[in-house]
Write a protein that holds these residues in place. Sequence first.
Motif, PDB file in Angstrom:
ATOM      1  N   ASN A   1      46.592  -8.661  59.567  1.00 31.69           N
ATOM      2  CA  ASN A   1      47.261  -7.666  58.732  1.00 31.69           C
ATOM      3  C   ASN A   1      48.214  -6.825  59.567  1.00 31.69           C
ATOM      4  OD1 ASN A   1      45.687  -5.210  59.743  1.00 31.69           O
ATOM      5  ND2 ASN A   1      44.031  -6.512  59.015  1.00 31.69           N
ATOM      6  N   VAL A   2      49.016  -6.054  58.880  1.00 31.40           N
ATOM      7  CA  VAL A   2      50.033  -5.235  59.545  1.00 31.40           C
ATOM      8  C   VAL A   2      49.397  -4.251  60.516  1.00 31.40           C
ATOM      9  CG1 VAL A   2      51.768  -3.438  59.146  1.00 31.40           C
ATOM     10  CG2 VAL A   2      51.743  -5.485  57.700  1.00 31.40           C
ATOM     11  N   ASN A   3      48.307  -3.624  60.104  1.00 33.99           N
ATOM     12  CA  ASN A   3      47.672  -2.616  60.959  1.00 33.99           C
ATOM     13  C   ASN A   3      47.149  -3.202  62.270  1.00 33.99           C
ATOM     14  OD1 ASN A   3      47.992  -0.243  59.405  1.00 33.99           O
ATOM     15  ND2 ASN A   3      46.369  -0.919  58.017  1.00 33.99           N
TER      16      ASN A   3
ATOM     17  N   PRO B   1      56.125 -11.282  54.186  1.00 30.50           N
ATOM     18  CA  PRO B   1      55.063 -11.488  53.194  1.00 30.50           C
ATOM     19  C   PRO B   1      54.747 -12.948  52.925  1.00 30.50           C
ATOM     20  CG  PRO B   1      56.776 -10.016  52.350  1.00 30.50           C
ATOM     21  CD  PRO B   1      57.280 -10.575  53.625  1.00 30.50           C
TER      22      PRO B   1
ATOM     23  N   SER C   1      51.506 -13.849  54.532  1.00 32.16           N
ATOM     24  CA  SER C   1      50.375 -12.929  54.413  1.00 32.16           C
ATOM     25  C   SER C   1      49.402 -13.516  53.396  1.00 32.16           C
ATOM     26  CB  SER C   1      50.860 -11.544  53.951  1.00 32.16           C
ATOM     27  OG  SER C   1      49.768 -10.706  53.657  1.00 32.16           O
TER      28      SER C   1
ATOM     29  N   LYS D   1      46.277 -13.426  51.664  1.00 34.21           N
ATOM     30  CA  LYS D   1      45.213 -12.467  51.349  1.00 34.21           C
ATOM     31  C   LYS D   1      43.938 -13.118  50.818  1.00 34.21           C
ATOM     32  CE  LYS D   1      48.194  -8.482  50.569  1.00 34.21           C
ATOM     33  NZ  LYS D   1      47.775  -7.892  51.849  1.00 34.21           N
TER      34      LYS D   1
ATOM     35  N   PHE E   1      52.843  -9.162  50.135  1.00 25.51           N
ATOM     36  CA  PHE E   1      52.575  -7.811  50.616  1.00 25.51           C
ATOM     37  C   PHE E   1      52.623  -6.868  49.427  1.00 25.51           C
ATOM     38  CE2 PHE E   1      54.353  -8.374  55.179  1.00 25.51           C
ATOM     39  CZ  PHE E   1      53.074  -8.591  55.678  1.00 25.51           C
ATOM     40  N   ASN E   2      51.704  -5.915  49.391  1.00 24.08           N
ATOM     41  CA  ASN E   2      51.823  -4.832  48.418  1.00 24.08           C
ATOM     42  C   ASN E   2      52.435  -3.622  49.109  1.00 24.08           C
ATOM     43  OD1 ASN E   2      49.678  -3.565  49.851  1.00 24.08           O
ATOM     44  ND2 ASN E   2      48.158  -4.575  48.563  1.00 24.08           N
TER      45      ASN E   2
ATOM     46  N   ASP F   1      50.721  -2.416  52.296  1.00 24.62           N
ATOM     47  CA  ASP F   1      51.015  -3.192  53.497  1.00 24.62           C
ATOM     48  C   ASP F   1      52.321  -2.728  54.139  1.00 24.62           C
ATOM     49  OD1 ASP F   1      48.784  -5.006  53.244  1.00 24.62           O
ATOM     50  OD2 ASP F   1      49.903  -6.034  51.662  1.00 24.62           O
TER      51      ASP F   1
END
Length: 335
Positions: A181-183, A204, A207, A209, A221-222, A225
């Motif tokens: 994930n981005v974090n 995205p 990504s 999920k 991505f939401n 994100d």
Amino acid sequence: MKYICTRLSIVLFVVVLFSCNNTNSAATTAKNETISDTVIKATVLDSADYDKRLLAMSNGDTTGRWPVKGIYPLPGALLPYNRIVAFYGNLYSKKMGILGELPKDSMLAKLKFELAKWQAADTSLPVIPALHYVAVTAQGAPGKDGMYRLRMPFHQIDTIINWAKEINGLVFVDIQVSHSNVNAEVPLLETYLKMPNVHLGIDPEFSMKNGEVPGTKIGTFNAADINAAVDYLAKLVKQNNLSPKILVVHRFTQGMITGYDQIKKVPEVQVVIDMDGWGSRILKRSTYLRYVYKEPVAFTGFKLFYKNDTKAGDSLFTPSELLRFTPKPVYIQYQ
């Protein structure tokens, strides 16, 4: 309309990579270097001039979507005062883009050729060169940690940084998070993102999920994100007294970005939604209208694929043709 021609850039590398935590990287000694006078941080933002430039970028749109209403950026913002023309790719692969396909000197010469065409097409904006490097690549195999992504070694990113210096250009480090994930991924690039001329791209498409293998389905991505990246960049700008960072978010389907109207607008970060699909000219224009124009965030970009856009006999959009789009893209990427 579903975008039928996706860009699945999964690449499996058979190389030995250094850890992304390599503390001997040249990046640790280069973090305070600046770019040229073209993008030196200003001290005052002329709001009237900024509004005028945004209006010109909207190309006469009468729907109220463009220009996007938001807050003013910090002084020193690159957009909308410049147009960025970038070459995209990865040095371990000749298939991911022009950046890794050609030898360095040939690649930089070709980039300068594209820059000249864009500058001639629109003399109102200076054109800045950029190297957009995929620093975290999606993979078809899980890897040791099961995350289906591969982090590039710091020495590779250092190479891109040095090449950009030769052309007085920008660098974008791009991440394909896969099952991560981005974090988790963005902070590992902090040493580079602290540099005034280094910006961020997030993709995205990769990504995944719900645990899918990258490349078998288009990811998403939401707003949360994307806001995670915005928040991180904003923090770096504040802590290091930097000019605003640019965040490029790739898009070519409706589902790749959800909650577009909840993406944060902050003075420290300028968000570009980059139309990233490949295919015929009709399809690419339709994609731009349906997903980028109709769901405005801030600024727009447009990707051109030297090979995939021309497979069916079409030619690439020219700078003059893209400048007739609404809004005018200010970030141009060649793959």
